[in-house]
Design a protein around this motif. Structure first.
Motif, PDB file in Angstrom:
ATOM      1  N   THR B 106       0.841  -1.190   0.000  1.00  0.00           N
ATOM      2  CA  THR B 106       0.000   0.000   0.000  1.00  0.00           C
ATOM      3  C   THR B 106       0.876   1.240   0.000  1.00  0.00           C
ATOM      4  O   THR B 106       2.091   1.172   0.200  1.00  0.00           O
ATOM      5  CB  THR B 106      -0.877   0.044   1.255  1.00  0.00           C
ATOM      6  N   VAL B 107       0.245   2.383  -0.233  1.00  0.00           N
ATOM      7  CA  VAL B 107       0.955   3.657  -0.215  1.00  0.00           C
ATOM      8  C   VAL B 107       1.677   3.823   1.126  1.00  0.00           C
ATOM      9  O   VAL B 107       2.868   4.165   1.176  1.00  0.00           O
ATOM     10  CB  VAL B 107      -0.038   4.811  -0.450  1.00  0.00           C
ATOM     11  N   PHE B 108       0.964   3.547   2.204  1.00  0.00           N
ATOM     12  CA  PHE B 108       1.564   3.701   3.527  1.00  0.00           C
ATOM     13  C   PHE B 108       2.806   2.832   3.664  1.00  0.00           C
ATOM     14  O   PHE B 108       3.867   3.303   4.076  1.00  0.00           O
ATOM     15  CB  PHE B 108       0.534   3.328   4.608  1.00  0.00           C
ATOM     16  N   GLU B 109       2.680   1.560   3.280  1.00  0.00           N
ATOM     17  CA  GLU B 109       3.813   0.644   3.450  1.00  0.00           C
ATOM     18  C   GLU B 109       4.966   1.020   2.536  1.00  0.00           C
ATOM     19  O   GLU B 109       6.127   0.810   2.879  1.00  0.00           O
ATOM     20  CB  GLU B 109       3.380  -0.795   3.196  1.00  0.00           C
ATOM     21  N   ASN B 110       4.649   1.581   1.359  1.00  0.00           N
ATOM     22  CA  ASN B 110       5.711   2.051   0.486  1.00  0.00           C
ATOM     23  C   ASN B 110       6.561   3.102   1.176  1.00  0.00           C
ATOM     24  O   ASN B 110       7.786   3.022   1.179  1.00  0.00           O
ATOM     25  CB  ASN B 110       5.103   2.652  -0.788  1.00  0.00           C
ATOM     26  N   VAL B 111       5.899   4.084   1.773  1.00  0.00           N
ATOM     27  CA  VAL B 111       6.642   5.160   2.417  1.00  0.00           C
ATOM     28  C   VAL B 111       7.309   4.634   3.688  1.00  0.00           C
ATOM     29  O   VAL B 111       8.393   5.079   4.064  1.00  0.00           O
ATOM     30  CB  VAL B 111       5.699   6.344   2.717  1.00  0.00           C
ATOM     31  N   ALA B 112       6.675   3.661   4.333  1.00  0.00           N
ATOM     32  CA  ALA B 112       7.217   3.163   5.595  1.00  0.00           C
ATOM     33  C   ALA B 112       8.397   2.216   5.401  1.00  0.00           C
ATOM     34  O   ALA B 112       9.167   1.992   6.340  1.00  0.00           O
ATOM     35  CB  ALA B 112       6.117   2.442   6.382  1.00  0.00           C
ATOM     36  N   THR B 113       8.558   1.680   4.184  1.00  0.00           N
ATOM     37  CA  THR B 113       9.601   0.671   3.981  1.00  0.00           C
ATOM     38  C   THR B 113      11.000   1.123   4.424  1.00  0.00           C
ATOM     39  O   THR B 113      11.652   0.412   5.186  1.00  0.00           O
ATOM     40  CB  THR B 113       9.615   0.212   2.512  1.00  0.00           C
ATOM     41  N   MET B 146      -3.602   1.133  -3.134  1.00  0.00           N
ATOM     42  CA  MET B 146      -2.487   0.430  -3.766  1.00  0.00           C
ATOM     43  C   MET B 146      -1.950   1.326  -4.888  1.00  0.00           C
ATOM     44  O   MET B 146      -2.682   2.146  -5.446  1.00  0.00           O
ATOM     45  CB  MET B 146      -2.951  -0.903  -4.364  1.00  0.00           C
ATOM     46  N   PRO B 147      -0.654   1.166  -5.245  1.00  0.00           N
ATOM     47  CA  PRO B 147      -0.067   2.068  -6.238  1.00  0.00           C
ATOM     48  C   PRO B 147      -0.839   2.128  -7.552  1.00  0.00           C
ATOM     49  O   PRO B 147      -0.897   3.186  -8.184  1.00  0.00           O
ATOM     50  CB  PRO B 147       1.333   1.486  -6.434  1.00  0.00           C
ATOM     51  N   HIS B 148      -1.448   1.001  -7.983  1.00  0.00           N
ATOM     52  CA  HIS B 148      -2.113   1.042  -9.286  1.00  0.00           C
ATOM     53  C   HIS B 148      -3.400   1.868  -9.248  1.00  0.00           C
ATOM     54  O   HIS B 148      -3.981   2.146 -10.296  1.00  0.00           O
ATOM     55  CB  HIS B 148      -2.408  -0.377  -9.781  1.00  0.00           C
ATOM     56  N   GLN B 149      -3.844   2.255  -8.039  1.00  0.00           N
ATOM     57  CA  GLN B 149      -5.032   3.097  -7.946  1.00  0.00           C
ATOM     58  C   GLN B 149      -4.692   4.580  -8.014  1.00  0.00           C
ATOM     59  O   GLN B 149      -5.592   5.411  -7.935  1.00  0.00           O
ATOM     60  CB  GLN B 149      -5.764   2.801  -6.633  1.00  0.00           C
ATOM     61  N   LEU B 150      -3.395   4.908  -8.124  1.00  0.00           N
ATOM     62  CA  LEU B 150      -2.981   6.311  -8.122  1.00  0.00           C
ATOM     63  C   LEU B 150      -2.770   6.804  -9.554  1.00  0.00           C
ATOM     64  O   LEU B 150      -2.425   6.025 -10.441  1.00  0.00           O
ATOM     65  CB  LEU B 150      -1.663   6.467  -7.359  1.00  0.00           C
ATOM     66  N   ALA B 155       1.430   9.106  -7.860  1.00  0.00           N
ATOM     67  CA  ALA B 155       2.454   8.092  -7.618  1.00  0.00           C
ATOM     68  C   ALA B 155       3.815   8.760  -7.445  1.00  0.00           C
ATOM     69  O   ALA B 155       4.601   8.398  -6.565  1.00  0.00           O
ATOM     70  CB  ALA B 155       2.502   7.093  -8.773  1.00  0.00           C
ATOM     71  N   ARG B 156       4.084   9.772  -8.274  1.00  0.00           N
ATOM     72  CA  ARG B 156       5.350  10.484  -8.182  1.00  0.00           C
ATOM     73  C   ARG B 156       5.471  11.191  -6.834  1.00  0.00           C
ATOM     74  O   ARG B 156       6.542  11.256  -6.246  1.00  0.00           O
ATOM     75  CB  ARG B 156       5.442  11.487  -9.330  1.00  0.00           C
ATOM     76  N   ARG B 157       4.342  11.711  -6.319  1.00  0.00           N
ATOM     77  CA  ARG B 157       4.401  12.402  -5.024  1.00  0.00           C
ATOM     78  C   ARG B 157       4.625  11.410  -3.890  1.00  0.00           C
ATOM     79  O   ARG B 157       5.364  11.691  -2.943  1.00  0.00           O
ATOM     80  CB  ARG B 157       3.104  13.188  -4.792  1.00  0.00           C
ATOM     81  N   VAL B 158       4.007  10.220  -4.002  1.00  0.00           N
ATOM     82  CA  VAL B 158       4.272   9.182  -2.994  1.00  0.00           C
ATOM     83  C   VAL B 158       5.753   8.817  -3.014  1.00  0.00           C
ATOM     84  O   VAL B 158       6.401   8.693  -1.967  1.00  0.00           O
ATOM     85  CB  VAL B 158       3.406   7.933  -3.249  1.00  0.00           C
ATOM     86  N   ALA B 159       6.295   8.681  -4.237  1.00  0.00           N
ATOM     87  CA  ALA B 159       7.703   8.329  -4.349  1.00  0.00           C
ATOM     88  C   ALA B 159       8.583   9.421  -3.746  1.00  0.00           C
ATOM     89  O   ALA B 159       9.613   9.131  -3.128  1.00  0.00           O
ATOM     90  CB  ALA B 159       8.073   8.103  -5.815  1.00  0.00           C
ATOM     91  N   LEU B 160       8.150  10.677  -3.890  1.00  0.00           N
ATOM     92  CA  LEU B 160       8.902  11.782  -3.282  1.00  0.00           C
ATOM     93  C   LEU B 160       8.849  11.678  -1.760  1.00  0.00           C
ATOM     94  O   LEU B 160       9.876  11.803  -1.079  1.00  0.00           O
ATOM     95  CB  LEU B 160       8.326  13.120  -3.757  1.00  0.00           C
TER      96      LEU B 160
END
Lengths: 255, 272, 160
Positions: B106-113, B146-150, B155-160
């Motif tokens: 999920t978005v949260f887990e992506n940033v939390a990794t 989930m990333p595919h819902q963005l 998605a780029r902002r989550v990655a930032l």
């Protein structure tokens, strides 16, 4: 980084085997007993194992029925059709269960693991992990490998159980053989040590092989659509060959 | 000692000297020098396939230079041990092309990794840290997606958010604006400026998007044919007399950067 | 990497199903549990002919399995088959003068060894040998005996 020297074509399979072996060493070397590894392995057990369950069970049931059918046809000529459960049980536990389950697993789960990792490579998720100082081999490859090695013996057990049920349905239900003879022949003729444990060892090795091949090809897929396709094809081809080769090796040396 | 201490703040955070990198017989980079000052947003520009991304990979230590050196904070990256490299990379946030979010999380887990991987913070703190970063990129409330819902921009902002979640000293961007719609382009570039200044980062942006970048960045390096063809403030570069810089900055077909692919063989030079 | 609740549940169910299948197979479809306990002792017997008696064939007293065949070898001097039997320690009061015969279950069934208890007060110990044995009945010899009514060689040997 030294430029890699292409080996002669004859040696290509050997150096390929070497690369896969080194990948295994690297993967096992990254093994740390952590709760996160357990969690992600469990998740992969669901993805590769539980989702292969239905196909494994359906195939097992029909393999059991056809085995019983063939065995009864052959044994009837000698008036020995009450030996059917022994024949079915032995061939399942020793050969057909582990081999067929591993082949089905390669087609169902091996391909999806290879494609998934290949896609991670293509969308530079693996790069991103390396740049975050996370070892992608430890984080991505290891749980999938372990999950495969755990799942295949369990799937084999379920394949065998359903195949025996299939044989029961056919020989007792359809052909009207005596149930008591069926079970007592099994229990007297199928040996726990040689047949049962031997089969579990085989399926453990097959599970490890299939998932090793799948994660290896996924990891080394070219980062394109065609690259991912090649990785899945290679996974099925190589793991099928390896299953049969290792089956022969293990049967001839360890039984 | 005092003078040395004083010099450190003005000293460039990244110092690249005589960098040479070859791939097979092709020389990708041929004697590149760069000094990247603290707190700046610096662009590395150049035509496609010229080795801009290679420079990023040399800075992060994924590739090793054939000659020359890359120093970050006075440490030579290529001579770090793999353990030191791990520590070093925690100080470097990276935003790859297309974001490279982990599609199974999920978005949260992506940033939390990165947080979970490199710290032992208790769960409530992880949650607070991740949520604050998500809010700072304007994506509070998306954490369970989930990333595919963005959309691409989201998605780029989550990655930032993921790149800066551990408060690194340096953030590297690889084509952060490629393939985005104009609104997302403006949003991302504003966020890049804001995070850079608010967190006191140094940002390096690899791009071929001259228009957008000249508004955003403080300083530019232009790479052509493996060398630095020009450097300076974007406005100065636009008025540059150097033919390569002029061709690239103003998008001209004719110029020293060839239209044809150069396979580098002797037959080719005969044709010319 | 936190698997969500559903996934954990599903993989847990899968693992349990797999383990259940393993146990079911082991207990219902193999000789597991029929295996003898770890406590066992070995006795041997000599036969002139064991026919197609196989390793792991059962050893029975009165139809009840008390042990299994551990090994069958040929004595290179006397050319007799030496059969080593592994007997369950629970049955440790078998008289030393018991006799062993190679028998067949059914007309064409599997061979096994039947023990006929004797009357001696001394009981079999580990490493003992049974001296009273009866070899397998071989069909061809039986037929030729009837046809020609000749007695070629005594099938049963009672040795002191």
């Amino acid at each position: 980084m030294a430029t890699p020297v292409d080996p002669p074509a004859v040696l290509a399979p050997i150096s390929q085997a070497g690369r896969i072996g080194l990948f295994l060493v690297r993967m096992l070397g990254s093994l740390r007993p952590q709760p996160s590894l357990l969690l992600s392995t469990l998740q992969q057990v669901y993805l590769v194992g539980a989702r292969s369950l239905v196909i494994i069970m359906i195939c097992g049931f029909f393999v059991g029925m056809v085995l019983a059918l063939q065995a009864i046809n052959a044994l009837e000529q000698f008036g020995a059709s009450d030996q059917v459960s022994l024949l079915v049980g032995k061939s399942l536990f020793r050969e057909l269960g582990p081999v067929l389950t591993a082949l089905l697993f390669a087609g169902r789960a091996g391909t999806s693991v290879a494609a998934e990792i290949g896609l991670m490579r293509a969308t530079s998720q693996i790069d991103a992990m390396e740049l975050m100082a996370i070892d992608p081999v430890q984080r991505i490859a290891l749980p999938r490998f372990l999950a495969g090695a755990v799942s295949v013996p369990l799937l084999t057990a379920m394949f065998n159980a359903l195949a025996i049920l299939g044989a029961v349905v056919f020989s007792i239900g359809v052909m009207g053989l005596d149930a008591g003879i069926f079970w007592s022949k099994l229990q007297n003729g199928v040996y726990f040590q040689e047949d049962f444990i031997g089969g579990i060892w085989k399926s453990l090795v097959f599970g490890g092989l299939v998932s090793l091949v799948a994660v290896y090809f996924g990891f080394h897929a070219k980062p394109t659509g065609a690259g991912v396709g090649t990785a899945t094809t290679n996974t099925v081809v190589l793991s099928s060959v390896l299953i049969l080769v290792f089956d022969f090796i293990m049967t001839s040396f360890f039984t | 000692m005092e003078t040395r201490q004083a010099m450190n703040t003005t000293e460039p955070i990244i110092r690249i000297r005589d960098l040479v990198f070859r791939r097979g017989s092709r020389t990708i980079l041929d004697g590149v020098d760069m000094d990247i000052a603290r707190g700046r947003i610096v662009a590395i520009m150049g035509p496609s396939g010229v080795g801009k991304t290679t420079v990023l990979r040399l800075i992060t230590g994924q590739l090793h230079p054939d000659e020359g050196s890359v120093e970050v904070n006075g440490q030579r990256v290529s001579s770090l041990s793999s353990r030191e490299l791990q520590t070093f990379r925690r100080d470097v946030g990276v935003l790859l092309q297309n974001g490279a979010l982990f599609t199974d999380l999920t978005v949260f887990e992506n940033v939390a990794t990165p947080v979970r991987e490199h710290t032992d913070l208790p769960e409530p703190l992880v949650r607070r840290l991740v949520m604050s970063k998500l809010h700072s990129v304007g994506l509070g409330g998306t954490e369970e997606l989930m990333p595919h819902q963005l959309s691409g921009g989201m998605a780029r902002r989550v990655a930032l958010a993921r790149a800066v979640v551990l408060d690194p000293q340096i953030v590297l961007y690889d084509e952060p604006l490629a393939g985005l719609d104009p609104i997302a382009v403006s949003t991302i570039s504003r966020l890049m400026r804001e995070t850079n200044d608010a967190l006191g980062l140094t940002s390096i942006v690899v791009t071929h998007d001259v228009l957008q970048m000249s508004r955003l960045v403080d300083y530019c390096y232009i790479i052509a044919a493996g060398r630095i063809a020009g450097e300076g403030r974007p406005d100065d570069l636009k008025r540059s007399q150097d033919p390569s810089v002029d061709q690239f900055m103003n998008g001209k077909v004719d110029g020293p950067i060839p239209f044809h692919y150069d396979p580098g063989g002797p037959e080719w030079s005969l044709l010319q | 990497m936190r698997a969500n609740y559903k996934v954990e549940l599903a993989s847990g169910i899968f693992l349990l199903l797999g383990i259940f299948a393993l146990i079911w197979l082991a207990t219902r479809a193999t000789d597991y549990g029929k295996e003898l306990g770890d406590e066992a002792y070995y006795v041997s017997a000599r036969f002139t002919n064991v026919a197609d008696l196989k390793d792991r064939a059962p050893v029975k007293i009165g139809g009840v399995t008390v042990g299994e065949i551990e090994s069958i070898t040929l004595d290179p001097l006397s050319f007799e088959a030496v059969v080593t039997m592994r007997l369950d320690q629970r049955f440790d009061e078998i008289p030393i003068d018991s006799s062993a015969s190679v028998l067949t279950s059914g007309v064409l069934g599997d061979r096994y060894i039947g023990l006929e208890p004797g009357g001696d007060l001394e009981v079999l110990q580990d490493g003992d040998e049974l001296f009273v044995t009866q070899s397998a009945v071989v069909l061809e010899q039986l037929v030729s005996k009837y046809l020609f009514n000749t007695r070629s060689e005594p099938e049963a040997e009672d040795e002191p």
